[in-house]
Every structure is written in structure tokens, then in C-alpha cells.
Design an enzyme around this catalytic site. Structure first.
Site, PDB file in Angstrom:
ATOM      1  N   ASP A   1       0.755  -1.192  -0.140  1.00  0.00           N
ATOM      2  CA  ASP A   1       0.116   0.061  -0.063  1.00  0.00           C
ATOM      3  C   ASP A   1       0.920   1.022  -0.042  1.00  0.00           C
ATOM      4  O   ASP A   1       2.084   1.416  -0.786  1.00  0.00           O
ATOM      5  CB  ASP A   1      -1.081  -0.087   1.277  1.00  0.00           C
ATOM      6  CG  ASP A   1      -2.335   0.748   1.000  1.00  0.00           C
ATOM      7  OD1 ASP A   1      -2.186   1.852   0.335  1.00  0.00           O
ATOM      8  OD2 ASP A   1      -3.150   0.298   1.399  1.00  0.00           O
TER       9      ASP A   1
ATOM     10  N   HIS B   1       1.874   2.228  -3.355  1.00  0.00           N
ATOM     11  CA  HIS B   1       0.985   3.079  -4.098  1.00  0.00           C
ATOM     12  C   HIS B   1       1.449   4.464  -4.035  1.00  0.00           C
ATOM     13  O   HIS B   1       1.219   5.139  -5.062  1.00  0.00           O
ATOM     14  CB  HIS B   1      -0.489   2.805  -3.498  1.00  0.00           C
ATOM     15  CG  HIS B   1      -0.855   1.571  -3.871  1.00  0.00           C
ATOM     16  ND1 HIS B   1      -0.969   0.777  -4.856  1.00  0.00           N
ATOM     17  CD2 HIS B   1      -1.806   0.620  -3.038  1.00  0.00           C
ATOM     18  CE1 HIS B   1      -1.512  -0.388  -4.705  1.00  0.00           C
ATOM     19  NE2 HIS B   1      -2.170  -0.474  -3.556  1.00  0.00           N
TER      20      HIS B   1
END
Length: 476
Positions: free
Chosen positions: A288, A322
Site C-alpha cells: 500500500d 502505491h
């Protein structure tokens, strides 16, 4: 006990039985008799950044967990030994708990004031993947809402002068947590119930989430309402949830930490409602965001009213993730005075972080995300001297309608827009990106004062600038 924690605990008479235990923990930290040496770390920034004070355990007494009964392969004995060593170091006025070479299987580790947990080179603290090893439930939070949940694997509550150091490794077994990544219907129902608790200001003692099939995974490392926190040199592998979570902390240094975690919601570091934070010389390999600055979700964020403030991030390498830096979407307490500099975002190992795994999509370098429910504010955010290879998004992205699954889980009970004012991005170089700058402001409250200086993208795959509801955009 800190005034913040006291206010939280006194929300309800139902919490009073927990108070003596917490008082005993604070009283058993005789740091005033034999205070640890403190170091001041200065991080220069384009805002008033105070020196950060962290403990120095270099010459502190050593408490080897083997002296307290730790045995490789014996989870119960090692868990008990670590707790005993921590208590002994705390009672002695301060000390360093030593995890020597070898693999040591354990349950939850709870630090106390004036104690550093030090994992020596060649040492692996292997955390059980069984949820029952993280009970009883503790005061923590889930995506910006406070609750009682499974204990973070490494946890400290309302402590002074705590550290997590050494060239060893912390590793999480994912046997059950991996199954919980799926977030089935009972989990989503539990999230709605927790949100309703916050809406109606239900006392924290009644927000019991470590039961049934709520399946709210714990953070790997959480320092909760702590002061003078040092995390240095450690390697962290895998995580049930967010990896390192300084929550409502003051004075935090995270230095030379190597994190690789590719499960669901596996952010690297999430400073939430914390102030005076330095993150430097770290390696992030995430499923993430690498770093995500947060300050609570709606009603709890407004109640606690503690901004994330004075955070410097420098000299970090991001192999996968991300975003390099995300702000939000939980930002209801406000976010201000953030600097990112000399950081480099690349693909890392060409075959993925672990053989047989895939690389995650790199989206944006700086991503500010909020929605009509959040309120709070974002101001005075600086990013300079950052590079990246090929990314799916761009150097700067701002979105004001990010609700994810919450759009359909709960209605908008109270509409509060987020003022965003002062985003300064300079000397950013990206080989290839979809855009240079994308800002989708809210028509009712435009984004203000955005400056891009020397932001270069070698190949732009789409429209370079896609902006709406912005006042004061400068690109040079």
C-alpha cells in the site's frame, strides 16, 4: 498518565475499572529517579521544526530475555520472558531488553516507559499468527476510529522514552491474518457498527471489536500516546495491517528501518495525530502507501482534535508502494507542516519484492485525499528533490471525493469540507507518468496556493495538467 489518555478514559464510568492498571503502569516507571540520557535530533524544514528528543539506550543496563526463561520454539515461555524482562528494566529505572541471535516465537510485546527492545543482528522475533495471542483487547484504533481491538504485535500505551532498535528482524506470521484480508460481510458490518459508535460518541469501553467475526486486524507496531519514541535500524517483514503506527505521539524518530509488507492495507509508516516526527534513511517495500499521514476519521478526529504536525521525511528509498506520501484520507484533526525531501521511488527488484510475487502499482508521488465528510484541514506541505521511474499517476494528485467502500456503507451524517492550502512541489523528476498535476477540488471550497517548480516528467501519457476548483496554481 497523560492528560490526553485521561480524557479518553474518563469518557465513561465503565472505563474506571481499567484506571488502576494504567496508573500502576505509569507509576512503575521511575524515570525521575534515574533518567535515561536523551538525544536531540534537529531536522531543518521550511517551517518551525522543534528539536526532537529521543532516549539513548547505548549505555543502559541490558536485560537478556534468556535470563527470564526465553526458549527458541517455546512461544509461551518466550512471551512470558519478554514481558518479565520489560518489567525488570522498567522497575530498574530504564534498560534495554535484548533479543539475541536465533528465532524467538512470541505473542504480543507490550513496552513500558524507559525501556528499549533491542533485537541483535541475527535475531528474529517471530510473532504468532494466532489472534488469541493478542488478547486481552487493548485501546487502539481502526482507520481513524478508536476502539478496543486485538493488541498490536508491538505496543506501548502512554509511555515515555521507548525504543525499538537493533539490526535484527521482526516478522509476522500471516496464517490467519492473511485469511482476514478478504474483509467478508461480517467484517464490513463490524466497521459500520464501529462508525456508529463514533457518530454517537459511545464510550470507548463499549467499542469492543476483538470478538465475533469483526476481524479487525491489528497494527504490527503501535506507539499509542507516547512521548520520545525511537525506532532505529530494525528490519520488519510482513504485517497484519498498517506496519508502523505512531498514534497521538510526541517526538518520534524512525531511522534506517527496512520494511517489506505486501498484504492488504500494508502501509509502511502511518503517523497519525502525531507531532514532531522524523522519518529518515528508510527503505519501504509496501503493498500500500509507503508513508501515509493521518489525523482521525470524522467524529473521533474532531473529538480528539490533535493535528498531525511537524513531520520531516528525508533520504528514503521506496522500492514499491502505491504512494510515496499520502495525506489522508483520515485527516479530520488536520495535517500541517510536512516536508518530504531527497527521496527516491523506484521499482526495486525487477522480479518483485519476493520471488513469485508481483509488484504493486505505483500511483502518485504526493497524494492528498479527502471527502465531504472529513473536515480537518491540509496546509503547508512541501516536497522537494524527489525522483521516480514509471508511475501510473503523477507527481501531484489531489482528490476531494475519495470514499472507497464507505460511500455505500454509511450516509453523510455531517458535511464538512477540508480546506487545502499551500502545496509546494519542487525539483521532482519522473521518467514516465500519466500526468504532471491532477487536482479535483470541491466546488464549495477550492484548493488554494499550489506551486510546482522544476517538476519534470520525461513522458506524459495523458493530459499533463487536469485541474478544477483551484485558486492560485503556479507552475514554473
Amino acid at each position: 498518565m497523560s492528560s490526553r489518555l485521561r480524557r479518553t478514559l474518563l469518557q465513561s464510568a465503565a472505563l474506571l475499572p481499567a484506571l488502576p492498571l494504567l496508573r500502576a503502569t505509569a507509576a512503575s516507571a521511575p524515570g525521575s529517579r534515574s533518567p535515561l540520557p536523551m538525544r536531540e535530533v534537529q531536522a531543518s524544514a521550511p517551517f518551525d521544526m522543534p528539536p526532537i528528543r529521543v532516549p539513548d539506550f547505548a549505555d543502559a543496563p541490558r536485560f537478556d530475555i534468556r535470563r527470564y526463561g526465553a526458549a527458541t520454539g517455546d512461544k509461551a515461555a518466550t512471551t512470558k520472558a519478554i514481558a518479565a524482562a520489560i518489567s525488570a528494566a522498567n522497575a530498574a529505572g530504564g534498560g534495554r531488553v535484548i533479543v539475541p541471535g536465533g528465532t524467538w516465537l512470541t505473542g504480543a510485546v507490550h513496552l513500558k516507559s524507559n525501556v528499549g527492545l533491542h533485537v541483535e543482528e541475527g535475531g528474529v522475533l517471530l510473532f504468532s499468527g494466532q489472534p488469541e495471542d493478542y488478547l486481552p483487547a487493548v485501546i487502539t484504533s481502526w482507520e481513524g476510529i478508536e476502539c478496543y481491538n486485538y493488541s498490536p504485535l508491538v505496543y506501548a500505551l502512554d509511555c515515555d522514552n521507548v525504543a525499538l532498535t537493533g539490526k535484527g528482524t521482526l516478522k509476522a506470521e500471516l496464517d490467519v491474518w492473511r485469511l482476514w484480508y478478504a474483509r467478508p460481510k461480517p467484517h464490513m458490518e463490524a466497521l459500520v457498527a464501529l462508525y456508529q459508535h463514533a457518530v454517537h460518541n459511545v464510550p470507548l469501553s463499549q467499542r469492543q471489536m476483538a470478538q465475533g467475526e469483526a476481524h479487525l486486524r491489528p497494527q504490527f507496531v503501535q506507539f499509542n500516546r507516547c512521548r520520545n519514541v525511537l525506532i532505529e535500524d530494525i528490519t520488519i517483514r510482513d504485517s497484519p495491517f498498517w506496519t508502523v503506527h505512531p498514534y497521538m505521539c510526541q517526538d518520534v524518530v524512525i531511522r534506517r528501518v527496512d520494511i517489506r509488507a505486501h498484504g492488504h492495507n500494508n502501509d509502511g509508516v502511518d503517523p497519525e495525530m502525531s507531532q514532531n516526527v522524523l522519518i529518515e534513511d528508510c527503505i519501504f517495500d509496501q503493498g500500500d502507501d509507503a508513508i501515509s499521514v493521518k489525523s482521525g476519521r470524522e467524529f473521533d478526529g474532531w473529538r480528539l482534535a490533535s493535528p498531525a504536525k511537524n513531520i520531516v521525511i528525508r533520504n528514503c528509498r521506496i522500492k514499491n508502494g502505491h504512494q510515496l506520501l499520502a495525506i489522508g484520507s483520515e485527516l479530520s484533526g488536520g495535517v500541517e507542516n510536512i516536508l518530504v525531501e531527497n527521496c527516491h521511488f523506484d521499482r526495486g527488484d525487477a522480479d518483485g519484492p519476493v520471488k513469485g510475487t508481483t509488484l504493486v502499482e505505483i500511483n502518485n508521488i504526493l497524494y492528498v485525499k479527502t471527502n465531504e465528510r472529513r473536515g480537518g484541514y491540509v496546509r503547508n506541505i512541501h516536497m522537494r528533490n524527489v525522483t521516480a521511474t514509471s508511475i501510473a499517476g503523477g507527481p501531484l494528485c489531489v482528490e476531494t471525493d475519495v470514499l472507497y467502500q464507505w460511500r455505500n456503507l454509511v450516509p453523510t451524517y455531517e458535511r464538512r469540507l477540508t480546506p487545502i492550502d499551500g502545496l509546494y512541489v519542487s525539483d521532482v523528476r519522473v521518467a514516465e507518468a500519466r500526468f504532471v498535476c491532477r487536482i479535483q477540488g470541491d466546488a464549495g471550497l477550492p484548493v488554494r496556493n499550489v506551486t510546482l517548480q522544476g517538476v519534470k516528467v520525461g513522458k506524459v501519457r495523458d493530459q499533463a495538467f487536469n485541474v478544477s476548483n483551484v485558486e492560485g496554481l503556479v507552475n514554473t
